[in-house]
Design a protein around this motif. Structure first.
Motif, PDB file in Angstrom:
ATOM      1  N   GLY A   1       0.008  20.666  22.824  1.00 43.75           N
ATOM      2  CA  GLY A   1       0.887  21.401  21.927  1.00 43.75           C
ATOM      3  C   GLY A   1       0.959  20.677  20.603  1.00 43.75           C
ATOM      4  O   GLY A   1      -0.063  20.283  20.059  1.00 43.75           O
ATOM      5  N   HIS A   2       2.206  20.512  20.075  1.00 46.28           N
ATOM      6  CA  HIS A   2       2.475  19.668  18.905  1.00 46.28           C
ATOM      7  C   HIS A   2       2.096  20.295  17.569  1.00 46.28           C
ATOM      8  O   HIS A   2       2.778  20.081  16.572  1.00 46.28           O
ATOM      9  CB  HIS A   2       1.767  18.322  19.074  1.00 46.28           C
ATOM     10  N   ALA A   3       1.007  21.076  17.535  1.00 45.61           N
ATOM     11  CA  ALA A   3       0.514  21.595  16.257  1.00 45.61           C
ATOM     12  C   ALA A   3       1.259  22.854  15.827  1.00 45.61           C
ATOM     13  O   ALA A   3       1.142  23.281  14.693  1.00 45.61           O
ATOM     14  CB  ALA A   3      -0.977  21.875  16.342  1.00 45.61           C
ATOM     15  N   HIS A   4       2.021  23.461  16.731  1.00 46.41           N
ATOM     16  CA  HIS A   4       2.744  24.710  16.442  1.00 46.41           C
ATOM     17  C   HIS A   4       1.788  25.791  15.931  1.00 46.41           C
ATOM     18  O   HIS A   4       2.107  26.551  15.015  1.00 46.41           O
ATOM     19  CB  HIS A   4       3.867  24.490  15.410  1.00 46.41           C
ATOM     20  N   THR A   5       0.622  25.853  16.518  1.00 43.07           N
ATOM     21  CA  THR A   5      -0.320  26.923  16.185  1.00 43.07           C
ATOM     22  C   THR A   5      -1.333  27.028  17.316  1.00 43.07           C
ATOM     23  O   THR A   5      -1.708  26.016  17.907  1.00 43.07           O
ATOM     24  CB  THR A   5      -1.049  26.633  14.853  1.00 43.07           C
TER      25      THR A   5
ATOM     26  N   GLY B   1       5.601  19.930  25.784  1.00 46.54           N
ATOM     27  CA  GLY B   1       6.373  18.967  25.007  1.00 46.54           C
ATOM     28  C   GLY B   1       7.109  19.489  23.792  1.00 46.54           C
ATOM     29  O   GLY B   1       6.991  20.644  23.414  1.00 46.54           O
ATOM     30  N   ASP B   2       7.880  18.581  23.167  1.00 40.64           N
ATOM     31  CA  ASP B   2       8.874  18.950  22.158  1.00 40.64           C
ATOM     32  C   ASP B   2       9.751  20.072  22.723  1.00 40.64           C
ATOM     33  O   ASP B   2       9.981  21.114  22.095  1.00 40.64           O
ATOM     34  CB  ASP B   2       8.239  19.348  20.815  1.00 40.64           C
ATOM     35  N   ILE B   3      10.262  19.809  23.915  1.00 39.32           N
ATOM     36  CA  ILE B   3      11.063  20.823  24.615  1.00 39.32           C
ATOM     37  C   ILE B   3      12.476  20.799  24.043  1.00 39.32           C
ATOM     38  O   ILE B   3      13.066  21.841  23.789  1.00 39.32           O
ATOM     39  CB  ILE B   3      11.020  20.559  26.134  1.00 39.32           C
TER      40      ILE B   3
ATOM     41  N   PHE C   1      -1.371  17.025  27.628  1.00 35.36           N
ATOM     42  CA  PHE C   1      -0.446  16.107  26.934  1.00 35.36           C
ATOM     43  C   PHE C   1       0.079  16.830  25.715  1.00 35.36           C
ATOM     44  O   PHE C   1      -0.274  18.004  25.478  1.00 35.36           O
ATOM     45  CB  PHE C   1      -1.099  14.776  26.588  1.00 35.36           C
ATOM     46  N   HIS C   2       0.905  16.142  24.926  1.00 35.93           N
ATOM     47  CA  HIS C   2       1.525  16.807  23.781  1.00 35.93           C
ATOM     48  C   HIS C   2       0.632  16.802  22.539  1.00 35.93           C
ATOM     49  O   HIS C   2       0.425  17.844  21.915  1.00 35.93           O
ATOM     50  CB  HIS C   2       2.866  16.125  23.462  1.00 35.93           C
ATOM     51  N   HIS C   3       0.113  15.645  22.178  1.00 33.59           N
ATOM     52  CA  HIS C   3      -0.589  15.518  20.899  1.00 33.59           C
ATOM     53  C   HIS C   3      -2.075  15.856  21.022  1.00 33.59           C
ATOM     54  O   HIS C   3      -2.769  15.272  21.871  1.00 33.59           O
ATOM     55  CB  HIS C   3      -0.495  14.081  20.388  1.00 33.59           C
TER      56      HIS C   3
ATOM     57  N   SER D   1       4.868  25.910  24.347  1.00 30.46           N
ATOM     58  CA  SER D   1       5.019  24.583  23.760  1.00 30.46           C
ATOM     59  C   SER D   1       6.064  24.581  22.657  1.00 30.46           C
ATOM     60  O   SER D   1       6.374  25.616  22.067  1.00 30.46           O
ATOM     61  CB  SER D   1       3.666  24.131  23.187  1.00 30.46           C
ATOM     62  N   ASP D   2       6.604  23.408  22.405  1.00 28.45           N
ATOM     63  CA  ASP D   2       7.430  23.173  21.216  1.00 28.45           C
ATOM     64  C   ASP D   2       8.596  24.157  21.111  1.00 28.45           C
ATOM     65  O   ASP D   2       8.719  24.876  20.126  1.00 28.45           O
ATOM     66  CB  ASP D   2       6.521  23.180  19.977  1.00 28.45           C
ATOM     67  N   LEU D   3       9.433  24.133  22.129  1.00 27.97           N
ATOM     68  CA  LEU D   3      10.648  24.954  22.103  1.00 27.97           C
ATOM     69  C   LEU D   3      11.678  24.382  21.127  1.00 27.97           C
ATOM     70  O   LEU D   3      12.469  25.116  20.551  1.00 27.97           O
ATOM     71  CB  LEU D   3      11.258  25.044  23.508  1.00 27.97           C
ATOM     72  N   HIS D   4      11.703  23.062  21.007  1.00 24.98           N
ATOM     73  CA  HIS D   4      12.628  22.372  20.084  1.00 24.98           C
ATOM     74  C   HIS D   4      14.063  22.860  20.239  1.00 24.98           C
ATOM     75  O   HIS D   4      14.727  23.189  19.239  1.00 24.98           O
ATOM     76  CB  HIS D   4      12.159  22.522  18.632  1.00 24.98           C
ATOM     77  N   ILE D   5      14.526  22.902  21.470  1.00 21.67           N
ATOM     78  CA  ILE D   5      15.902  23.351  21.713  1.00 21.67           C
ATOM     79  C   ILE D   5      16.882  22.376  21.052  1.00 21.67           C
ATOM     80  O   ILE D   5      16.882  21.173  21.351  1.00 21.67           O
ATOM     81  CB  ILE D   5      16.164  23.443  23.231  1.00 21.67           C
TER      82      ILE D   5
HETATM   83 FE   LIG Z   1       6.858  20.292  17.861  1.00 26.77          FE
END
Ligand SMILES: [Fe+2]
Ligand SMILES: [Fe+2]
Length: 253
Positions: A184-188, A42-44, A145-147, A8-12
């Motif tokens: 994902g979303h929480a980065h933990t 998500g947050d790809i 889902f993401h959140h 999750s959350d690759l934030h490319i």
């Molecule tokens: Fe994120």
């Protein structure tokens, strides 16, 4: 049974740090045998530009099996759909049913364009209701889902979680075929329950959120990217393992 990896959350963002961490993580998954799918919650991309998604596509193309993607608040539907799902550019919600082996993934769009927090829109709730009405309840389903639709006791995350969760809980009432929720979303990496089911938050790739009990910082600077390996039995029991990935540590943004 199916076995799937969850990242999750690759934030490319086209910067070296995010790309390197994603490349290492994807390289680790590529070296595995026996994965039935890889799920990216998500947050790809970080800004949702066409150039970011071109790089995302190139990175994910390294993986062999099915790659399931859904959008986060940093993604942009109009770019995400054409780049990662071969859909037309559209601002509509991106909701998908993807069968994998003896199970189904119900991938919901929890984003609200322009906002950091999330909610399942009336369109998505109606879509999910129809999917549940039509699907074979003998097949276990994972809702993704993401959140996270629950408080994780991290104030910076809880402030932008998925709200409207009672409507989702009502939809899941009497539907034991939806055996688990992942996000994902929480980065933990975190686990809790939602409507009596496991709710598993995948670790972040680009960064890790600091826990209040560990310190006042928003992010944990030295934490490596991580991933989850989920094993879903045919009887609907989910087992989750978490692993870190070794990377050359760069500056945490
Ligand atoms: Fe994120
Ligand atoms: Fe997010």
């Amino acid at each position: 049974m199916i076995t799937f990896a969850h990242v999750s959350d690759l934030h490319i963002d086209l910067g070296e740090r995010a790309t390197e961490r994603a490349r290492r993580l994807i390289g680790r998954l590529k070296a595995m045998s026996g994965l039935d799918a890889v799920l990216v919650t998500g947050d790809i991309a970080d800004h949702g530009t066409a150039a970011e998604y071109r790089l995302v596509r190139e990175l994910l193309a390294e993986l062999q099996g099915p790659v399931l993607v859904l959008p986060g608040n940093h993604d942009v539907r109009e770019q995400f759909g054409p780049a990662l799902l071969d859909r037309d550019a559209s601002a509509d919600e991106i909701n998908q049913v993807v069968p994998v082996g003896d199970s189904d993934f119900l991938l919901c769009d929890s984003t609200i364009p322009g906002e950091s927090g999330g909610r399942l829109s009336p369109v998505t709730l109606t879509w999910l209701k129809e999917v549940l009405a039509e699907r074979d309840p003998a097949r276990p389903a994972v809702l993704a889902f993401h959140h996270p639709p629950a408080v994780l006791h991290i104030p910076s995350v809880d402030a932008i979680r998925q709200t409207g969760e009672q409507e989702l809980a009502d939809l899941l009432d009497g539907r034991p075929d939806v055996v688990a929720l992942v996000c994902g979303h929480a980065h933990t990496a975190a686990t809790t329950t939602f409507a009596g089911r496991p709710l598993v938050v995948g670790p972040g790739c680009v960064s890790t959120t600091q826990l209040p009990v560990l310190g006042p910082e928003v992010l944990e600077p030295q934490a490596p990217p991580g991933y989850a390996i989920h094993l879903l039995d045919q009887d609907g029991r989910l087992v989750t393992h978490f692993r870190p990935v070794q990377v050359r540590l760069g500056r945490t943004p």
